[in-house]
Design a protein around this motif. Structure first.
Motif, PDB file in Angstrom:
ATOM      1  N   PHE A 121       4.781  33.465 -59.568  1.00  0.00           N
ATOM      2  CA  PHE A 121       3.299  34.949 -60.004  1.00  0.00           C
ATOM      3  C   PHE A 121       2.949  35.347 -61.752  1.00  0.00           C
ATOM      4  CE2 PHE A 121       2.267  39.118 -61.695  1.00  0.00           C
ATOM      5  CZ  PHE A 121       0.285  39.017 -61.112  1.00  0.00           C
ATOM      6  N   LYS A 122       4.480  35.041 -62.876  1.00  0.00           N
ATOM      7  CA  LYS A 122       3.945  35.483 -64.326  1.00  0.00           C
ATOM      8  C   LYS A 122       3.551  34.319 -64.414  1.00  0.00           C
ATOM      9  CE  LYS A 122       7.334  38.131 -65.269  1.00  0.00           C
ATOM     10  NZ  LYS A 122       8.590  38.502 -66.650  1.00  0.00           N
ATOM     11  N   LEU A 123       3.888  32.756 -63.769  1.00  0.00           N
ATOM     12  CA  LEU A 123       2.312  31.743 -64.353  1.00  0.00           C
ATOM     13  C   LEU A 123       1.795  31.622 -63.094  1.00  0.00           C
ATOM     14  CD1 LEU A 123       5.824  28.489 -62.949  1.00  0.00           C
ATOM     15  CD2 LEU A 123       4.857  29.403 -65.276  1.00  0.00           C
ATOM     16  N   HIS A 124       1.363  32.087 -62.293  1.00  0.00           N
ATOM     17  CA  HIS A 124      -0.231  32.163 -61.602  1.00  0.00           C
ATOM     18  C   HIS A 124      -0.729  33.470 -62.068  1.00  0.00           C
ATOM     19  CE1 HIS A 124      -0.625  29.853 -57.960  1.00  0.00           C
ATOM     20  NE2 HIS A 124       0.924  29.631 -58.344  1.00  0.00           N
ATOM     21  N   THR A 125       0.002  33.801 -63.207  1.00  0.00           N
ATOM     22  CA  THR A 125      -1.244  35.021 -64.094  1.00  0.00           C
ATOM     23  C   THR A 125      -1.247  34.531 -65.636  1.00  0.00           C
ATOM     24  OG1 THR A 125       0.482  36.927 -63.537  1.00  0.00           O
ATOM     25  CG2 THR A 125      -0.258  37.529 -65.728  1.00  0.00           C
ATOM     26  N   ILE A 126      -0.884  33.637 -66.141  1.00  0.00           N
ATOM     27  CA  ILE A 126      -1.176  32.471 -66.940  1.00  0.00           C
ATOM     28  C   ILE A 126      -2.080  31.702 -66.542  1.00  0.00           C
ATOM     29  CG2 ILE A 126      -0.286  30.768 -68.720  1.00  0.00           C
ATOM     30  CD1 ILE A 126       2.282  31.556 -68.324  1.00  0.00           C
ATOM     31  N   LYS A 127      -2.323  31.060 -65.716  1.00  0.00           N
ATOM     32  CA  LYS A 127      -3.055  30.482 -64.825  1.00  0.00           C
ATOM     33  C   LYS A 127      -4.538  30.921 -64.394  1.00  0.00           C
ATOM     34  CE  LYS A 127      -4.649  27.513 -60.508  1.00  0.00           C
ATOM     35  NZ  LYS A 127      -3.731  26.963 -59.409  1.00  0.00           N
ATOM     36  N   ARG A 128      -4.365  32.736 -64.450  1.00  0.00           N
ATOM     37  CA  ARG A 128      -5.996  33.255 -64.414  1.00  0.00           C
ATOM     38  C   ARG A 128      -6.462  33.124 -65.928  1.00  0.00           C
ATOM     39  NH1 ARG A 128      -2.728  34.685 -59.791  1.00  0.00           N
ATOM     40  NH2 ARG A 128      -1.302  36.249 -60.568  1.00  0.00           N
ATOM     41  N   LEU A 129      -6.052  33.374 -66.357  1.00  0.00           N
ATOM     42  CA  LEU A 129      -5.465  33.662 -68.119  1.00  0.00           C
ATOM     43  C   LEU A 129      -6.537  32.480 -68.187  1.00  0.00           C
ATOM     44  CD1 LEU A 129      -6.458  35.644 -70.353  1.00  0.00           C
ATOM     45  CD2 LEU A 129      -3.699  35.203 -71.215  1.00  0.00           C
ATOM     46  N   LYS A 130      -5.843  31.086 -68.258  1.00  0.00           N
ATOM     47  CA  LYS A 130      -6.645  29.927 -68.883  1.00  0.00           C
ATOM     48  C   LYS A 130      -7.838  29.844 -67.680  1.00  0.00           C
ATOM     49  CE  LYS A 130      -5.435  25.165 -68.148  1.00  0.00           C
ATOM     50  NZ  LYS A 130      -6.503  25.089 -67.555  1.00  0.00           N
ATOM     51  N   VAL A 131      -7.731  29.918 -67.059  1.00  0.00           N
ATOM     52  CA  VAL A 131      -9.118  29.824 -65.893  1.00  0.00           C
ATOM     53  C   VAL A 131     -10.535  30.754 -66.943  1.00  0.00           C
ATOM     54  CG1 VAL A 131     -10.830  30.112 -63.542  1.00  0.00           C
ATOM     55  CG2 VAL A 131      -8.711  29.350 -63.910  1.00  0.00           C
ATOM     56  N   ALA A 132      -9.959  32.602 -66.736  1.00  0.00           N
ATOM     57  CA  ALA A 132     -10.618  32.933 -67.278  1.00  0.00           C
ATOM     58  C   ALA A 132     -11.333  32.301 -68.561  1.00  0.00           C
ATOM     59  CB  ALA A 132     -10.305  34.861 -67.904  1.00  0.00           C
ATOM     60  N   PHE A 133     -10.440  32.285 -70.001  1.00  0.00           N
ATOM     61  CA  PHE A 133     -10.800  32.074 -70.880  1.00  0.00           C
ATOM     62  C   PHE A 133     -11.586  31.143 -71.320  1.00  0.00           C
ATOM     63  CE2 PHE A 133      -9.861  28.445 -74.261  1.00  0.00           C
ATOM     64  CZ  PHE A 133      -9.493  29.726 -75.946  1.00  0.00           C
ATOM     65  N   ASN A 134     -11.053  30.121 -70.651  1.00  0.00           N
ATOM     66  CA  ASN A 134     -11.973  28.691 -69.907  1.00  0.00           C
ATOM     67  C   ASN A 134     -13.959  28.906 -69.258  1.00  0.00           C
ATOM     68  OD1 ASN A 134     -10.251  26.820 -70.682  1.00  0.00           O
ATOM     69  ND2 ASN A 134      -9.907  26.030 -68.375  1.00  0.00           N
ATOM     70  N   LEU A 135     -13.618  29.366 -68.816  1.00  0.00           N
ATOM     71  CA  LEU A 135     -15.024  30.181 -68.141  1.00  0.00           C
ATOM     72  C   LEU A 135     -15.989  31.306 -69.378  1.00  0.00           C
ATOM     73  CD1 LEU A 135     -14.403  31.720 -64.444  1.00  0.00           C
ATOM     74  CD2 LEU A 135     -16.331  29.646 -65.036  1.00  0.00           C
ATOM     75  N   PHE A 136     -14.911  31.979 -70.265  1.00  0.00           N
ATOM     76  CA  PHE A 136     -14.989  32.137 -71.710  1.00  0.00           C
ATOM     77  C   PHE A 136     -16.075  31.790 -72.648  1.00  0.00           C
ATOM     78  CE2 PHE A 136     -13.815  34.537 -75.837  1.00  0.00           C
ATOM     79  CZ  PHE A 136     -15.462  35.482 -75.270  1.00  0.00           C
ATOM     80  N   SER A 137     -15.167  30.529 -72.971  1.00  0.00           N
ATOM     81  CA  SER A 137     -15.600  30.073 -74.180  1.00  0.00           C
ATOM     82  C   SER A 137     -16.745  28.937 -73.302  1.00  0.00           C
ATOM     83  CB  SER A 137     -13.929  28.904 -74.361  1.00  0.00           C
ATOM     84  OG  SER A 137     -13.121  29.747 -74.548  1.00  0.00           O
ATOM     85  N   ASP A 138     -16.979  28.846 -72.168  1.00  0.00           N
ATOM     86  CA  ASP A 138     -17.980  27.500 -71.940  1.00  0.00           C
ATOM     87  C   ASP A 138     -19.057  28.606 -71.579  1.00  0.00           C
ATOM     88  OD1 ASP A 138     -16.474  25.740 -72.246  1.00  0.00           O
ATOM     89  OD2 ASP A 138     -16.078  26.081 -70.362  1.00  0.00           O
ATOM     90  N   HIS A 139     -19.169  30.240 -71.844  1.00  0.00           N
ATOM     91  CA  HIS A 139     -20.299  30.866 -71.896  1.00  0.00           C
ATOM     92  C   HIS A 139     -20.673  30.893 -70.532  1.00  0.00           C
ATOM     93  CE1 HIS A 139     -20.352  30.982 -75.781  1.00  0.00           C
ATOM     94  NE2 HIS A 139     -21.282  29.003 -75.590  1.00  0.00           N
TER      95      HIS A 139
END
Length: 824
Positions: free
Chosen positions: A35-53
């Motif tokens: 679960f903790k690793l997938h929490t990081i994965k979801r953070l990575k996805v959200a960050f990438n979407l935010f960075s790419d607008h």
């Protein structure tokens, strides 16, 4: 990789210091780490979407809050400025210049429950002071490599299915996460032949195949295990079935019934008796969904009956975690053939959810609270609503508040879109799903942390199935219901639309029965379900396309008449998107539109209505008494075979472990007993028992010999008596291994279904221990109809206090070990 190293990599990634995040997200050693690793994965996805607008800051802040609270850490963000007045309780320490998240939960929420869900301490497993033998048998070891079952529940469920006689139907309940997949795996490899496993979703079929191929030890695995769904090349699957190489096929009821290729090849396999087992996974769907938007589920009844006509030895297995009494009654009516029905009930309530009821003052207040819960509760999150329009409204409201990476899944979502959404959901591409009841069953996402109900489901069973999407990884989760005063009335109005009026039922029946499109051949009626009713009112069918409303309501009427025994469905013929039901009329009143017909229909309508109303009143009672009565009480009343369990609710914060010491088998399974064959009876020479004196090395050879005689049960005194030779047994048949504790529990529950046929008892210990065990075996097994007992011991133990030897107390002779095992 250690916690500090992971946190350092995450910080580097969010500050653009590294281009990739070198973390293996699917390699957690347990559920918490996963679960903790997938929490990081979801953070990575959200960050990438935010960075790419691709989406706004708020989506990133939701994922960041989850990360900070789950890891109990802080972070430096050089490139992202988080507003001080943000609504996610993320603050910046002015001294360290690092961001941290505060729990900062709303005052209407139980803070301890939410903190527990964020910290992810392992849920309390159901432990028992009793020590049951969890050994598998040589056949299961050979097939799967498993030496032990996960629990006694799983062991009883697996052998309950494996012991099913030809032509019988066995209903099995096993708690979520209890290892139901082992039932289909062992069943499929118990005999040569094909097992068809009917599953509700594509993702579940794909996952079942993936797991089976990892577990099953076969060199031909890729030509033995298959799943089919739209878009998959059917040719290799059809070829494997025709060549009698296939062992397992995972398929939806729609594909099974509507796909001509599969329909034909399975009929052919059935005609040659290559089809051995029919397994219906999540069998409660036959009742819950089969009467509305997944009608092919209730078409399985007539499909199976046709298979049985040419292959009466087919075994049928119905699997689910829990069953309500109404559901079992319908399943038994559909799938019990000549009384050949067995129930293996290991029902238990979920241990993971913490329940909270949130009462809003108004519709506006409800939306305000919903936004606060979305921002502050742990994710992934499912928001359940009643109708597709409600899902759109909530999605729009979230978008207006900067939360845009949100998807909806309803009865109006098309097939290809459903697969796309489920795949993205399971892959953590978004973490908030807004859904109606059309979403959930069979969707293999184990780490949902919050299930938020924004409506009142029609009954506790529907509610329990939906909240059960949370915590499937066995970690704590939240089940929150947020309602305002009008929701009770709104929900009851929806209930009133679930059951047609008597006049409309008659109108639709007469329209179909008397239509020129509905042909009659002898005593059979070919009913066209696309016929419009003879009244002008337009009916809508909730959560389905408007264009399908008439057909769905017509099918509802036919299935209603079937459930109450007024008609018999002989066959269902799919034709270009419509269904022709081949029926036989049982109740003659259906032939004439008169007062007798009205009375018949009105009577079943009243019964149907009473079921819906009574079930809804259970929900209403729970809501009214929230804070005074345990929330899970309604589930305890709905599922009559479960014991009380609640991890916590508005009425209490402490765990209520009513099932702590219980043996998992909830009802006796007395019949059917195994039939003893002539070669088995000959071994006993007319006696009820026989005795073998065997050394430790001889015992393995003896058990191997007995298994060739279809030994059903081996009772052991201690684990030491068996583990050393189980792997050396060459006769690969199923064998139920019990110790004294599990044997006594089964006998206490009069469950001789498990302990009939040839039963071997291996003795060890002091003379007093051997004597006590012998007396118990003699009193409870010897001379019982359908049971023959083989006693195995190191020497003919003498009991000084009664001046008798072991053989003096047994109705049977001592057989020399050399007579059956010449090389022993």
């Amino acid at each position: 990789m250690g916690k500090s190293r992971i946190e350092s990599l995450v910080e580097d990634y969010l500050n653009y210091r590294i281009d990739q995040l070198p973390i293996a997200f699917d390699e957690g050693k347990d559920s918490i780490e996963q679960f903790k690793l997938h929490t990081i994965k979801r953070l990575k996805v959200a960050f990438n979407l935010f960075s790419d607008h691709g989406c706004g800051l708020n989506n990133f802040l939701i994922a960041l809050r989850d990360y900070l609270l789950t890891f109990q850490t802080d972070i430096c963000l050089d490139k992202i400025k988080i507003p001080e007045d943000n609504l996610f309780a993320i603050s910046r320490d002015p001294q360290s210049e690092r961001y941290f998240a505060a729990f900062c939960f709303p005052d209407y929420i139980n803070h301890a429950f939410v903190e527990y869900s964020y910290l992810n301490a392992e849920c309390s497993e159901k432990h028992s002071i009793k020590d049951y033998a969890l050994h598998t048998d040589p056949a299961i070891r050979k097939i799967t490599g498993f030496s032990f079952f996960k629990s006694m529940d799983q062991k009883l469920a697996v052998y309950g299915a494996l012991n099913t006689p030809d032509g019988f139907t066995t209903l099995v309940s096993l708690p979520t996460g209890g290892g139901k997949s082992l039932i289909t795996q062992t069943l499929s490899y118990q005999k040569d032949g094909l097992t068809v496993v009917i599953v509700p979703t594509v993702s579940l079929a794909i996952d079942q195949v993936r797991v089976a191929k990892q577990i099953i030890k076969s060199s031909n695995i890729d030509s033995e295990i298959f799943s089919y769904s739209s878009g998959v090349d059917a040719a290799p699957i059809l070829r494997a079935i025709k060549q009698k190489a296939a062992r397992m096929l995972f398929i939806s009821p729609e594909s099974l019934i509507n796909n001509q290729g599969f329909s034909d090849v399975i009929k052919e396999a059935n005609a040659t008796r290559y089809l051995k087992n029919i397994v219906i996974d999540e069998a409660h769907i036959v009742v819950d969904w089969g009467a509305s938007f997944r009608i092919d589920y209730q078409c399985l009844e007539s499909w199976r009956k046709k298979m049985l006509l040419s292959n009466p030895s087919i075994r049928t297995i119905l699997l689910s975690a829990t069953y309500e009494r109404h559901c079992v009654s319908i399943l038994k009516d559909f799938f019990a053939h000549d009384g050949k029905w067995i129930e293996i009930r290991c029902d238990s309530l979920r241990h993971e959810p913490h329940y909270m009821l949130v009462k809003a003052k108004s519709y506006t207040d409800k939306n305000r609270k919903m936004l606060e819960l979305v921002r502050k509760m742990p994710h992934p999150m499912i928001i359940y609503v009643a109708r597709p329009d409600d899902a759109s409204d909530i999605k729009n409201l979230l978008n207006e508040n900067g939360i845009s990476n949100v998807k909806t899944f309803t009865g109006l979502t098309t097939g290809p879109k459903r697969k796309e959404l489920i795949d993205a959901w399971v892959d953590d591409q978004f973490e908030i799903m807004i859904a109606t009841s059309a979403f959930g069953v069979g969707v293999d996402k184990s780490d949902v942390r919050t299930v938020l109900h924004m409506y009142i489901p029609q009954n506790p069973n529907a509610y329990y199935q939906e909240l059960g999407r949370g915590g499937r990884d066995k970690l704590p989760c939240l089940s929150i219901m947020c309602i305002h005063p009008d929701d009770i009335n709104i929900s009851f109005q929806r209930i009133s639309k679930k059951v047609m009026t008597t006049e409309k039922i008659i109108g639709r029946w007469n329209s179909m029965y008397n239509s020129k499109s509905s042909q009659r051949v002898g005593n059979l009626n070919y009913i066209d379900t696309t016929i419009k009713p003879n009244y002008s009112v337009a009916d809508t069918f909730d959560d389905t396309p408007t264009s399908d409303a008439d057909m769905n309501w017509n099918i509802y009427v036919i299935l209603l008449l079937r459930r109450y025994g007024l008609i018999c469905i002989r066959e269902v013929l799919p034709q270009s998107g419509k269904y022709i039901f081949v029926i036989e009329i049982i109740e003659d009143a259906l032939r004439v539109n008169d007062n007798r017909l009205f009375q018949e229909i009105d009577q079943i309508r009243v019964t149907e209505w009473a079921y819906y109303v009574d079930a809804f009143h259970s929900m209403q009672h729970a809501i009214k008494n929230s804070g005074k009565v345990c929330w899970s009480e309604m589930f305890y009343e709905t599922y009559d075979k479960v014991s009380e369990y609640c991890a916590g609710c508005n009425a209490h914060s402490n765990v209520n472990e009513g099932d702590f010491l219980e043996f998992p088998l909830k009802v006796p399974v007395k019949m059917p007993m195994k039939e003893l064959a002539q070669d088995q009876l000959a071994l006993f020479g007319g006696a009820s028992d026989i005795i073998f004196i065997a050394t430790e090395s001889q015992e393995a050879q003896l058990v191997n010999f007995l298994m060739e005689k279809r030994l059903a049960v081996l009772v052991i005194s201690t684990d030491k008596n068996i583990e050393h030779y189980l792997d050396s047994i060459t006769c690969l048949k199923n064998l139920l291994i019990l110790n004294g504790c599990s044997l006594r529990e089964l006998i206490k529950r009069k469950s001789h279904y498990y302990i009939s046929g040839v039963v071997a008892v291996s003795y060890s210990g002091t003379p007093k221990e051997i004597y006590d065990q012998l007396i118990y075996i003699t009193n409870n097994l010897s001379k019982q109809p359908g049971i023959k007992v083989v006693h195995i011991l190191r020497e003919n133990t003498f009991f000084e206090w009664i001046n008798k030897a072991f053989s003096d107390l047994v109705d049977g002779s001592v057989i020399p070990i050399k007579s059956v095992c010449p090389y022993a």
